[in-house]
Enzyme design. Structure first.
Site, mmCIF file in Angstrom:
data_model
loop_
_atom_site.group_PDB
_atom_site.id
_atom_site.type_symbol
_atom_site.label_atom_id
_atom_site.label_comp_id
_atom_site.label_asym_id
_atom_site.label_seq_id
_atom_site.Cartn_x
_atom_site.Cartn_y
_atom_site.Cartn_z
ATOM 1 C CD GLU A 1 -2.670 -1.258 2.557
ATOM 2 O OE1 GLU A 1 -2.725 -0.257 3.304
ATOM 3 O OE2 GLU A 1 -3.279 -2.314 2.786
ATOM 4 C CE LYS B 1 4.970 5.563 6.808
ATOM 5 N NZ LYS B 1 4.700 6.882 7.308
ATOM 6 N NE ARG C 1 -2.776 4.781 12.277
ATOM 7 C CZ ARG C 1 -2.001 3.757 12.560
ATOM 8 N NH1 ARG C 1 -0.735 3.960 12.850
ATOM 9 N NH2 ARG C 1 -2.477 2.543 12.543
ATOM 10 C CD GLU D 1 -1.857 9.111 7.192
ATOM 11 O OE1 GLU D 1 -2.046 8.274 8.089
ATOM 12 O OE2 GLU D 1 -0.991 9.991 7.274
ATOM 13 C CG PHE E 1 -4.599 2.141 6.369
ATOM 14 C CD1 PHE E 1 -4.286 1.517 7.557
ATOM 15 C CD2 PHE E 1 -4.469 3.523 6.278
ATOM 16 C CE1 PHE E 1 -3.855 2.247 8.647
ATOM 17 C CE2 PHE E 1 -4.044 4.267 7.360
ATOM 18 C CZ PHE E 1 -3.736 3.633 8.559
ATOM 19 N NE ARG F 1 7.828 1.813 15.992
ATOM 20 C CZ ARG F 1 7.281 2.773 15.242
ATOM 21 N NH1 ARG F 1 7.068 2.559 13.972
ATOM 22 N NH2 ARG F 1 6.939 3.917 15.774
HETATM 23 P P1 ATP Z 1 5.917 7.802 10.489
HETATM 24 O O1 ATP Z 1 6.736 8.966 10.844
HETATM 25 O O2 ATP Z 1 6.626 6.815 9.599
HETATM 26 O O3 ATP Z 1 4.553 8.143 10.000
HETATM 27 P P2 ATP Z 1 4.690 6.642 12.803
HETATM 28 O O4 ATP Z 1 5.377 6.172 14.045
HETATM 29 O O5 ATP Z 1 3.675 7.717 12.921
HETATM 30 O O6 ATP Z 1 5.849 7.048 11.824
HETATM 31 P P3 ATP Z 1 4.544 4.128 11.598
HETATM 32 O O7 ATP Z 1 3.848 3.013 12.238
HETATM 33 O O8 ATP Z 1 6.001 4.109 11.700
HETATM 34 O O9 ATP Z 1 3.956 5.470 12.142
HETATM 35 O O10 ATP Z 1 4.124 4.204 10.096
HETATM 36 C C1 ATP Z 1 2.793 4.039 9.762
HETATM 37 C C2 ATP Z 1 2.135 5.389 9.560
HETATM 38 O O11 ATP Z 1 1.957 5.602 8.172
HETATM 39 C C3 ATP Z 1 0.772 5.408 10.169
HETATM 40 O O12 ATP Z 1 0.820 6.023 11.440
HETATM 41 C C4 ATP Z 1 -0.078 6.191 9.183
HETATM 42 O O13 ATP Z 1 -0.240 7.511 9.635
HETATM 43 C C5 ATP Z 1 0.722 6.232 7.912
HETATM 44 N N1 ATP Z 1 0.089 5.516 6.785
HETATM 45 C C6 ATP Z 1 -0.162 6.039 5.576
HETATM 46 N N2 ATP Z 1 -0.692 5.147 4.749
HETATM 47 C C7 ATP Z 1 -0.783 3.979 5.433
HETATM 48 C C8 ATP Z 1 -1.261 2.679 5.103
HETATM 49 N N3 ATP Z 1 -1.714 2.389 3.902
HETATM 50 N N4 ATP Z 1 -1.207 1.744 6.064
HETATM 51 C C9 ATP Z 1 -0.729 2.024 7.291
HETATM 52 N N5 ATP Z 1 -0.266 3.234 7.654
HETATM 53 C C10 ATP Z 1 -0.290 4.213 6.736
#
Ligand code: ATP
Length: 600
Positions: free
Chosen positions: A247, A249, A254, A302, A342, A420
């Site tokens: 998928e 990003k 979020r 998102e 998602f 995580r």
């Molecule tokens: P980051 O700075 O990478 O966003 P994070 O700690 O907020 O870090 P991570 O779990 O590392 O979050 O990365 C997933 C993040 O990516 C989610 O918090 C979400 O906001 C975003 N995201 C965007 N598209 C998707 C998707 N298709 N599936 C899951 N997460 C997604």
């Protein structure tokens, strides 16, 4: 329990930085708390009245608290302000004033103080400022000095006890089992219903057994699932396959969408990454959610500025302008917003948290499939593959579109609330992943860092040179350790634009404190000129993690810690609380994997 007793516990908590001691004090407090007050006590010791998701804010500025102190202790506002400035803390000033005023205090219970504070927070509208000041003054004047100290701090968000909900979960376990053996069950429950007060009441009444009956509930946020990083893109399929869901990003907000029907009405609540209530920020999502063909549902999405006609996404800087609440309507008109769904954790009375992702995805297709390409709530695109070349091509394509990268998903995994892991793997464009991919070198193996690092701003240096015109010349960054203390990791200086310097310099102002917060571990040689309480999280891009004798993060037996090479500021992460920053353990693990990757 009388509030005075609670204040005694708070004083002991304030006096220690040892996590074990704090856990013991908290467990003792929770044991003594009655079944009907334990929830209120949990909120209060975290500096809140209700869990953040209920969105009740005090709306009391320091100036108002100073006015309340003046009224409570029959002095002038100037004198009260002078005391606060001299002590560098509104709570300590309240203590001194109450003591000088010989306030013995009435024997107020926790419940009575809580009720009074709740009333103050709830009061809104015309004339509420003056009423809040009067009610606060009346409450303070009924309290002994120690109680006044903590009651004055809470509305300003300055309780400063140095622990977060994680320590409270340990303490709850200690309360029921006498050790940490209950922690897993308690954490599991907290991950799916993130209301620590309600959880504490339940454990107090029904013990651990009552937790197995606790499931996701619309209206109460679920702690978000988080993605792991990889240094070698070629390992993606091995880690999450054989077939994975690829998928894009998206880089927006979020947003967890909760919908449920009750008493003939449809209710919608939205929550951010750190579980704050963001319902008011996205009226069009609320509107669309009400029309979903469900009795109840919890969706992970998102929310991002999206131009359907050209199928393009707004850059984060544009989407983020929504944050200013009073301009929501204006931005809604200018930047159309869509929530890309998602995941789904709950549907029509049934929790889907434990179901495999492929099944949850089928629910999403059933619910939204026909609506793809239209509307505010849309199904996120997904490609199924077991071919690494397809994943690499998707990553390049996502980056060419100006997106953040990819999230690759294990189709068999449950919704891993609050954790995580490799159930989700993020491949980020602005890290080394893409550089290597573009260069064709190493076939996608990452030599640098696979991710940005979210750090806490611990302090600032006055500095020299042209940056002094911004008031500060650089910042000290840190990351949280397992013991919930913060360890220094790097300085941040040249890797910022003038504009970023100005913004960060301005943002730290409200959080300056007179001395190093007790939960910081910082060596003298890197100690900043100005200390900043744990509040601001920044996203940092760096070339490499290096060994450093001066920084305390990831410090091993050889006394050498870790640091960052060429740190650059990407942005302030308002959606993360200090304890949500990248942990020292994660930085250590990135450092180890960076070494293995470069020696491959
Ligand atoms: P980051 O700075 O990478 O966003 P994070 O700690 O907020 O870090 P991570 O779990 O590392 O979050 O990365 C997933 C993040 O990516 C989610 O918090 C979400 O906001 C975003 N995201 C965007 N598209 C998707 C998707 N298709 N599936 C899951 N997460 C997604």
């Amino acid at each position: 329990m009388y509030f005075k007793e609670l204040a005694g516990y708070l004083e002991r908590l304030e006096g220690t930085s040892s996590r074990n001691t704090m856990t013991d004090i908290l467990a003792d407090l929770l044991k003594h708390a009655g079944g009907t007050e334990i929830d209120e006590i949990c909120y209060l010791i975290l500096g809140e009245l209700v869990p953040a998701y209920r969105g009740l804010e005090f709306q009391i500025a320091e100036k108002m608290m100073i006015a309340a102190l003046a009224a409570a202790y029959s002095t002038t506002r100037e004198e009260a302000a002078r005391r606060v400035a001299a002590r560098g803390d509104v709570g300590d000033a309240a203590y001194d004033l109450a003591r000088d005023h010989r306030s013995l205090g009435k024997r107020m219970t926790v419940a009575a103080v809580y009720r009074a504070m709740y009333g103050i927070a709830e009061d809104a509208g015309e004339g509420s400022q003056e009423r809040k000041i009067r009610a606060m003054a009346s409450l303070l004047s009924s309290l002994d000095p120690l109680s006044a100290k903590y009651v004055a701090r809470i509305p300003l968000g300055k309780l400063r006890l140095g622990f977060s909900d994680a320590t409270l979960l340990d303490a709850l376990s200690l309360m029921v089992t006498g050790d940490k053996s209950g922690r897993r069950a308690i954490e599991r429950a907290y991950n799916v219903t993130a209301d620590i007060g309600a959880l504490a009441s339940r454990v107090k009444r029904g013990g651990l057994a009552s937790l197995s009956r606790l499931h996701a509930t619309p209206g109460i946020p679920i702690r978000p699932s988080l993605a792991e990083r990889l240094n070698d893109i070629n390992d993606v399929v091995k880690k999450a396959g054989p077939i994975v869901g690829v998928e894009v990003k998206l880089d927006g907000f979020r947003t967890q969408i909760h919908v449920w029907r009750e008493k003939g009405g449809v209710h919608v609540r939205l929550f951010s990454r750190n579980l704050e209530n963001t319902t008011a920020m996205f009226p069009e999502i609320v509107h669309a959610a009400k029309k979903l063909p469900v009795q109840s549902v919890i969706l992970d999405t998102e929310a991002i500025g999206y131009y359907a006609r050209t199928d393009t996404f707004a850059p984060f800087q544009e989407t983020v302008q929504r944050k200013r609440k009073h301009e929501v309507a204006e931005f809604a008109a200018r930047i159309p917003l869509a929530a890309f769904v998602f995941d789904v954790m709950y549907r029509d009375g049934t929790s889907l948290v434990a179901r495999p992702f492929r099944e949850r995805r089928r629910h999403l297709q059933d619910l939204l499939g026909r609506r793809t390409g239209a509307g505010t709530i849309r199904l996120a695109g997904q490609r199924l593959t077991d071919d690494i070349d397809v994943i690499k091509a998707e990553l390049t394509q996502s980056v060419n579109k100006g997106l953040e990268g990819l999230v690759v998903k294990n189709l068999s995994a449950p919704y891993e609330a609050g954790s995580r892991g490799f159930h989700w793997i993020k491949l980020k464009a602005n890290t080394a992943a893409l550089g290597n991919l573009r260069a064709g070198g190493a076939g996608g193996r990452i030599k640098g860092l696979p991710d940005t690092i979210d750090c806490l701003v611990m302090g600032a240096y006055r500095g020299r040179g042209k940056r002094t015109k911004f008031g500060v010349g650089g910042f000290l960054l840190g990351v949280p350790g397992r013991d919930e203390r913060f360890y220094s990791l790097s300085r941040l200086g040249t890797g910022m634009s003038d504009e970023q310097f100005r913004e960060l310099g301005r943002r730290i102002k409200a959080h300056e404190v007179a001395a190093m917060p007790k939960e910081y571990v910082v060596d003298k040689e890197v100690a900043p000129d100005i200390w900043i309480e744990p509040s601001l999280v920044v996203e940092i891009l760096a070339d490499e993690i290096t060994r450093s004798p001066r920084h305390s993060a990831g410090r091993g037996r050889d006394r050498r810690g870790l640091s960052l090479r060429f740190p650059r500021l990407v942005r302030v992460r308002d959606d993360k609380k200090p304890h949500d920053a990248t942990s020292a353990d994660e930085v250590s693990s990135m450092h180890r994997r960076q070494k293995t990757a470069s020696s491959k």
